[in-house]
Write a protein that holds these residues in place. Structure first.
Motif, PDB file in Angstrom:
ATOM      1  N   ARG A 126     -17.270  28.761  18.328  1.00  0.00           N
ATOM      2  CA  ARG A 126     -17.779  28.667  19.700  1.00  0.00           C
ATOM      3  C   ARG A 126     -18.548  29.930  20.092  1.00  0.00           C
ATOM      4  N   SER A 133      -5.757  28.398  13.590  1.00  0.00           N
ATOM      5  CA  SER A 133      -6.723  27.301  13.766  1.00  0.00           C
ATOM      6  C   SER A 133      -7.572  27.494  15.026  1.00  0.00           C
ATOM      7  N   GLU A 140     -10.218  30.153  14.479  1.00  0.00           N
ATOM      8  CA  GLU A 140     -11.376  29.649  13.727  1.00  0.00           C
ATOM      9  C   GLU A 140     -12.309  28.871  14.658  1.00  0.00           C
ATOM     10  N   ASN A 141     -11.742  28.012  15.483  1.00  0.00           N
ATOM     11  CA  ASN A 141     -12.534  27.241  16.433  1.00  0.00           C
ATOM     12  C   ASN A 141     -13.261  28.179  17.400  1.00  0.00           C
TER      13      ASN A 141
END
Length: 169
Positions: free
Chosen positions: A159, A151, A154-155
């Motif tokens: 960014r 997770s 992915e973030n």
């Protein structure tokens, strides 16, 4: 991508999201990888792309620590000794500092190595161990691993891509 519910799905999510993040990191010019021009993990802070990689290394190493403590039957202090879940900004700052002496390239290599180590540790566990019962609160071991590996990858990819649009031409 669906939330993993098996060991194979978890490994696939980690490897797949890592590959996409790694491709985004390939586009980061080395001469600006240490510029603090990206919104940081703590309110009103700025970080560099290298800090972002440091953050991911820190979380992966922390998950490995949890797994090691669990395997030894020790109590785990989540998320980390001296930090509470509402202090993750401070923990992020610690991770930036922990790897601040390393270049962007060195940290990328460390990140790849710790991701591979995490996948290796997951591979040693069964679906039942990963998803059969709660481990921390209502969350299974597999879900806690995913929350703190694939997770965030992915973030981080999002960014980096956003940052590249405004900083790398």
């Amino acid at each position: 991508m669906a939330i993993p519910t098996t060991k194979d799905e978890l490994i696939s999510a980690i490897n797949g999201r890592f590959a996409k993040l790694d491709a985004a990191l390939d586009a980061v010019p080395l001469d600006i990888a240490d510029e603090r021009s990206m919104e940081g993990h703590a309110k009103d802070t700025m970080m560099s792309v290298n800090n972002l990689v440091s953050y991911l290394i820190g979380w992966n190493e922390l998950v490995l620590k949890w797994l090691d403590q669990d395997a030894k039957g020790k109590d785990i202090e989540f998320p980390e000794v001296g930090y509470k879940w509402n202090e993750l900004g401070a923990l992020a700052q610690k991770f930036y500092e922990d790897y601040s002496e390393y270049s962007f390239e060195e940290n990328r290599n460390k990140f790849a190595a710790v991701k591979d180590q995490l996948v290796s540790e997951i591979s040693k566990r069964t679906d039942e161990e990963l998803y059969g019962s709660p481990w921390h609160g209502k969350w299974t071991k597999g879900r806690m691993i995913q929350f703190n590996s694939s997770s965030p990858y992915e973030n981080a990819k999002g960014r980096v891509r956003k940052w590249l649009k405004s900083n790398a031409g």
